[in-house]
Write an enzyme that holds these catalytic residues in place. Structure first.
Site, PDB file in Angstrom:
ATOM      1  N   ARG A  50       0.845  -1.189   0.000  1.00  0.00           N
ATOM      2  CA  ARG A  50       0.000   0.000   0.000  1.00  0.00           C
ATOM      3  C   ARG A  50       0.883   1.243   0.000  1.00  0.00           C
ATOM      4  O   ARG A  50       1.301   1.707   1.064  1.00  0.00           O
ATOM      5  CB  ARG A  50      -0.926   0.005   1.216  1.00  0.00           C
ATOM      6  CG  ARG A  50      -1.920  -1.147   1.235  1.00  0.00           C
ATOM      7  CD  ARG A  50      -2.766  -1.101   2.495  1.00  0.00           C
ATOM      8  NE  ARG A  50      -3.764  -2.166   2.517  1.00  0.00           N
ATOM      9  CZ  ARG A  50      -4.626  -2.367   3.506  1.00  0.00           C
ATOM     10  NH1 ARG A  50      -4.594  -1.567   4.573  1.00  0.00           N
ATOM     11  NH2 ARG A  50      -5.499  -3.349   3.458  1.00  0.00           N
ATOM     12  N   ASP A  52       2.108   5.108  -0.225  1.00  0.00           N
ATOM     13  CA  ASP A  52       1.550   6.351   0.292  1.00  0.00           C
ATOM     14  C   ASP A  52       1.294   7.353  -0.826  1.00  0.00           C
ATOM     15  O   ASP A  52       1.703   7.164  -1.972  1.00  0.00           O
ATOM     16  CB  ASP A  52       2.519   6.979   1.300  1.00  0.00           C
ATOM     17  CG  ASP A  52       2.601   6.199   2.598  1.00  0.00           C
ATOM     18  OD1 ASP A  52       1.643   5.473   2.933  1.00  0.00           O
ATOM     19  OD2 ASP A  52       3.635   6.326   3.288  1.00  0.00           O
ATOM     20  N   ARG A 202      11.446   5.778   3.537  1.00  0.00           N
ATOM     21  CA  ARG A 202      11.641   7.229   3.504  1.00  0.00           C
ATOM     22  C   ARG A 202      12.396   7.716   4.744  1.00  0.00           C
ATOM     23  O   ARG A 202      13.143   8.694   4.682  1.00  0.00           O
ATOM     24  CB  ARG A 202      10.302   7.937   3.361  1.00  0.00           C
ATOM     25  CG  ARG A 202       9.678   7.750   1.978  1.00  0.00           C
ATOM     26  CD  ARG A 202       8.234   8.208   1.941  1.00  0.00           C
ATOM     27  NE  ARG A 202       8.100   9.584   2.355  1.00  0.00           N
ATOM     28  CZ  ARG A 202       6.941  10.142   2.704  1.00  0.00           C
ATOM     29  NH1 ARG A 202       5.825   9.422   2.730  1.00  0.00           N
ATOM     30  NH2 ARG A 202       6.894  11.416   3.065  1.00  0.00           N
TER      31      ARG A 202
END
Length: 256
Positions: A50, A52, A202
């Site tokens: 999933r 972002d 990230r």
């Protein structure tokens, strides 16, 4: 009811992420709407990851169940027709067994991150890279990346809204290399694991950028990992340099 695996490429900028959301555009929603044009009913597809808002994909994998035998080529062509003009493409399609699950059958997920180093504003690569205006120490970043490999409690590099049951993950690879491109020098990150925590990649890249800039050292990164404290993490970098690049399965559903 035939099941099909879909290999999906998308530009993440227009979307609130992969997952279907009420009143916001999503990649899942775009594909399910296209499926409903082919078989008018409610469709629910499952994906390997999933992503972002703003994150791209070159190798996302999802599966869908159809009532008709479409054939892989015909289904992919029909979906691509109905996905226009959204920046989403079905780049491969294959009929799979009913035991195939895009998420739960996956053995490894690979993310790719692009960081552009140049002062002039990005034009052709705008929205596809994270731009830094100064050079970074790639050797120091590579050394720091090595401190993160293996099985650890990654609480430091985990979003506070992460819903994973455990912060313990095994990081298989975190390669850092400089690449010369037509737009200028880029640093590419190749990150691989069976699964990831929310914002983990990230968080890695944002922290390693601080090492490359001289604000942190490889020892600082090792200490941050051991601290198991989100406050010890460097900044979370923007999403637009991140790509879900590949998903590995026991048997490649798209192999010739």
């Amino acid at each position: 009811m035939p099941r099909y695996a879909l290999k999906i490429e998308y530009h993440g900028a227009p979307f609130a992420g992969w997952q279907r959301q009420r009143e916001q555009p999503s990649v899942q929603g775009a594909i399910e709407s296209a499926l409903a044009r082919l078989e008018p009913r409610e469709h629910t597809i499952a994906a390997a990851g999933r992503t972002d808002a703003g994150v791209h994909a070159t190798g996302q994998v999802a599966h869908c169940d159809m009532t008709r035998d479409w054939g892989a080529y015909r289904l992919s062509e029909a979906l691509n027709y109905h996905l226009k003009p959204a920046p989403v493409a079905i780049v491969a399609c294959a009929e799979v067994g009913e035991d195939f699950h895009a998420r739960f059958s996956a053995e490894e997920r690979q993310y790719h991150f692009r960081l552009l180093m140049r002062r002039a504003p990005a034009t052709h690569a705008k929205g596809l890279v994270w731009q830094i205006k100064h050079a970074l120490d790639v050797d120091a970043m590579r050394e720091a990346a090595g401190r993160l490999l293996g099985k650890h409690d990654f609480t430091t590099f985990r979003s506070t809204i992460c819903q994973a049951q455990s912060p313990v993950k095994t990081l298989d690879r975190l390669d850092v290399r400089q690449v010369e491109t037509a737009q200028g020098p880029e640093i590419h990150f190749d990150v691989r694991a069976r699964s990831f925590l929310h914002n983990q990649v990230r968080s890695f890249v944002g922290t390693l950028e601080r090492v490359g800039s001289g604000a942190m050292t490889p020892d600082d990164v090792e200490a941050a990992l051991a601290a198991r404290d989100r406050a010890a993490c460097g900044p979370v970098c923007p999403p637009h340099g991140l790509y879900l690049a590949h998903v590995t399965y026991p048997q490649d559903p798209f192999a010739p």
